[in-house]
Design a protein around this motif. Structure first.
Motif, PDB file in Angstrom:
ATOM      1  N   PRO A 112      12.979   4.702   8.727  1.00 40.44           N
ATOM      2  CA  PRO A 112      12.997   3.261   8.973  1.00 40.44           C
ATOM      3  C   PRO A 112      12.899   2.412   7.699  1.00 40.44           C
ATOM      4  O   PRO A 112      13.368   1.272   7.677  1.00 40.44           O
ATOM      5  CB  PRO A 112      11.756   3.045   9.860  1.00 40.44           C
ATOM      6  N   LEU A 113      12.280   2.958   6.641  1.00 47.43           N
ATOM      7  CA  LEU A 113      12.131   2.187   5.407  1.00 47.43           C
ATOM      8  C   LEU A 113      13.373   2.246   4.519  1.00 47.43           C
ATOM      9  O   LEU A 113      13.515   1.431   3.602  1.00 47.43           O
ATOM     10  CB  LEU A 113      10.913   2.682   4.612  1.00 47.43           C
ATOM     11  N   ALA A 114      14.268   3.202   4.794  1.00 47.11           N
ATOM     12  CA  ALA A 114      15.478   3.322   3.971  1.00 47.11           C
ATOM     13  C   ALA A 114      16.336   2.055   3.998  1.00 47.11           C
ATOM     14  O   ALA A 114      16.782   1.585   2.938  1.00 47.11           O
ATOM     15  CB  ALA A 114      16.291   4.541   4.403  1.00 47.11           C
ATOM     16  N   PRO A 115      16.595   1.438   5.164  1.00 47.71           N
ATOM     17  CA  PRO A 115      17.393   0.205   5.167  1.00 47.71           C
ATOM     18  C   PRO A 115      16.701  -0.961   4.457  1.00 47.71           C
ATOM     19  O   PRO A 115      17.360  -1.933   4.075  1.00 47.71           O
ATOM     20  CB  PRO A 115      17.556  -0.110   6.663  1.00 47.71           C
ATOM     21  N   LEU A 116      15.385  -0.860   4.266  1.00 45.10           N
ATOM     22  CA  LEU A 116      14.638  -1.934   3.618  1.00 45.10           C
ATOM     23  C   LEU A 116      14.511  -1.744   2.115  1.00 45.10           C
ATOM     24  O   LEU A 116      13.871  -2.554   1.442  1.00 45.10           O
ATOM     25  CB  LEU A 116      13.237  -2.041   4.241  1.00 45.10           C
ATOM     26  N   GLY A 242       4.527  -0.419  10.083  1.00 43.83           N
ATOM     27  CA  GLY A 242       4.540  -1.772  10.621  1.00 43.83           C
ATOM     28  C   GLY A 242       4.095  -2.800   9.600  1.00 43.83           C
ATOM     29  O   GLY A 242       4.741  -3.849   9.433  1.00 43.83           O
ATOM     30  N   VAL A 243       3.001  -2.516   8.895  1.00 36.08           N
ATOM     31  CA  VAL A 243       2.476  -3.454   7.901  1.00 36.08           C
ATOM     32  C   VAL A 243       3.452  -3.620   6.744  1.00 36.08           C
ATOM     33  O   VAL A 243       3.741  -4.745   6.300  1.00 36.08           O
ATOM     34  CB  VAL A 243       1.103  -2.971   7.387  1.00 36.08           C
ATOM     35  N   THR A 244       3.975  -2.512   6.244  1.00 39.33           N
ATOM     36  CA  THR A 244       4.883  -2.557   5.093  1.00 39.33           C
ATOM     37  C   THR A 244       6.183  -3.274   5.439  1.00 39.33           C
ATOM     38  O   THR A 244       6.722  -4.027   4.606  1.00 39.33           O
ATOM     39  CB  THR A 244       5.186  -1.123   4.605  1.00 39.33           C
ATOM     40  N   LYS A 249       9.800  -7.801   4.613  1.00 39.71           N
ATOM     41  CA  LYS A 249      10.613  -8.862   5.210  1.00 39.71           C
ATOM     42  C   LYS A 249      10.106 -10.257   4.811  1.00 39.71           C
ATOM     43  O   LYS A 249      10.893 -11.201   4.695  1.00 39.71           O
ATOM     44  CB  LYS A 249      10.624  -8.724   6.729  1.00 39.71           C
ATOM     45  N   GLY A 250       8.787 -10.347   4.584  1.00 35.94           N
ATOM     46  CA  GLY A 250       8.225 -11.631   4.190  1.00 35.94           C
ATOM     47  C   GLY A 250       8.313 -11.909   2.703  1.00 35.94           C
ATOM     48  O   GLY A 250       7.909 -12.990   2.251  1.00 35.94           O
ATOM     49  N   VAL A 255      10.934  -4.157  -3.469  1.00 34.13           N
ATOM     50  CA  VAL A 255      11.496  -2.821  -3.259  1.00 34.13           C
ATOM     51  C   VAL A 255      10.987  -1.857  -4.324  1.00 34.13           C
ATOM     52  O   VAL A 255      10.731  -0.680  -4.047  1.00 34.13           O
ATOM     53  CB  VAL A 255      13.037  -2.885  -3.272  1.00 34.13           C
ATOM     54  N   GLU A 256      10.834  -2.342  -5.566  1.00 34.29           N
ATOM     55  CA  GLU A 256      10.326  -1.508  -6.653  1.00 34.29           C
ATOM     56  C   GLU A 256       8.916  -1.013  -6.349  1.00 34.29           C
ATOM     57  O   GLU A 256       8.587   0.159  -6.576  1.00 34.29           O
ATOM     58  CB  GLU A 256      10.340  -2.277  -7.983  1.00 34.29           C
ATOM     59  N   THR A 257       8.079  -1.913  -5.828  1.00 30.33           N
ATOM     60  CA  THR A 257       6.712  -1.524  -5.467  1.00 30.33           C
ATOM     61  C   THR A 257       6.720  -0.507  -4.334  1.00 30.33           C
ATOM     62  O   THR A 257       5.947   0.456  -4.342  1.00 30.33           O
ATOM     63  CB  THR A 257       5.900  -2.759  -5.042  1.00 30.33           C
ATOM     64  N   LEU A 258       7.604  -0.701  -3.368  1.00 32.53           N
ATOM     65  CA  LEU A 258       7.724   0.247  -2.256  1.00 32.53           C
ATOM     66  C   LEU A 258       8.044   1.642  -2.759  1.00 32.53           C
ATOM     67  O   LEU A 258       7.395   2.618  -2.372  1.00 32.53           O
ATOM     68  CB  LEU A 258       8.817  -0.226  -1.290  1.00 32.53           C
TER      69      LEU A 258
END
Length: 310
Positions: A112-116, A242-244, A249-250, A255-258
């Motif tokens: 789920p995090l890949a598209p983000l 959910g939190v991430t 999105k906000g 993305v670098e931090t992720l």
């Protein structure tokens, strides 16, 4: 603070996870594993993979657990751990496999995090590197005194050879075992989510954020990671996701931090994850204290590699 309301909420969330996440995934994976075993495919794959994984203290079945965690879900390897215990895999091999699972990323958060913005391929490759390192550290260091002899009872010895069963019989047997394993994880889930609810209600999480902020600033670590890290440790990968997602999105998390934090935060070593894994069987729970140490080694390695790359 209404403790009864917190407990009831934790119970509803735990049952929801068990019914709609654990049971569906585990039933499918357990049926697949049992079918592959019944036709002899599982034995062939284990025999081929075993020599390749032996230097890391892992078995051929460990390969199934690795694939399931990285490409299916955090719940999928529980079926493999249960099968390993039933097949009589040694305590030392069980500890190494469990450590590998603790250190690796879980597919239900990776995908789920890949598209983000998560670099999925890099995350999976480093997840495997960390898992292998965790297994090796446990095998050679922390669990070196555990027995390496397989534990096979008379009634379980037949599991080692293909058993011709009808498909309906496989589905019924595997389904029943999967439901038992999933329901066995519910008590730990309820307790962990209750702890999270009480801490939130008491303001402890906000207090921790305030206390950790100066340290995070001194180490040049973004303070936005405090909340996802606390949620991850106490409530698991789904809550972290959910939190991430909301932070990304906000625009509060980059993305670098992720990607830089993925090695530390995308793993199964959290209260719900540990509870679910230990529900696979008595011997799995017994070797957990050795596996945890190895898992931390693998997580640290992944964290360093992600930080260096990103």
């Amino acid at each position: 603070m209404n403790i009864i309301e917190i407990i009831m909420s934790a119970g509803r969330s735990s049952v929801d996870i068990a019914l709609y996440t654990l049971i569906p995934v585990m039933v499918v994976m357990m049926v697949m594993m049992k079918y592959l075993e019944s036709v002899g495919v599982l034995a062939k794959i284990v025999n081929v993979a075993a020599p390749l994984l032996k230097p890391f203290g892992l078995t051929g079945l460990s390969l199934f657990a690795l694939i399931q965690l990285n490409f299916v879900s955090f719940a999928a390897p529980v079926a493999t751990l249960a099968m390993m215990e039933k097949k009589g895999v040694s305590d030392r091999h069980l500890a190494a496999t469990l450590a590998m699972l603790f250190a690796m990323g879980q597919a239900n958060a990776l995908y789920p995090l890949a598209p983000l913005g998560l670099h999925w391929l890099t995350a999976v490759l480093l997840s495997i590197v960390g898992g292998l390192a965790a297994g090796a550290a446990t095998w050679y260091l922390f669990a070196r005194k555990l027995a390496i002899k397989e534990v096979i009872s008379a009634e379980d010895a037949a599991v080692h050879s293909p058993q011709k069963e009808g498909l309906l019989s496989i589905i019924n047997g595997a389904g029943g075992e999967s439901i038992r394993l999933a329901l066995g994880a519910v008590p730990m889930l309820i307790l962990s989510l209750t702890v999270v609810g009480i801490l939130k209600s008491a303001g402890a999480i906000s207090l921790l954020e305030q206390m950790l902020s100066p340290v995070m600033h001194a180490l040049n670590i973004p303070t936005v990671l405090i909340m996802p890290a606390l949620v991850k440790c106490l409530a698991g990968g789904t809550a972290y996701l959910g939190v991430t997602t909301e932070l990304l999105k906000g625009g509060h998390m980059s993305v670098e931090t992720l990607n830089a934090s993925a090695g530390w935060l995308l793993q199964t070593f959290d209260l719900p994850g540990v509870g679910i894994m230990l529900g696979a069987g008595f011997r799995v729970a017994r070797v957990a204290r050795f596996a945890i140490l190895g898992g931390l080694i693998g997580i640290a390695l992944r964290g360093i590699l992600h930080a260096v790359i990103y």
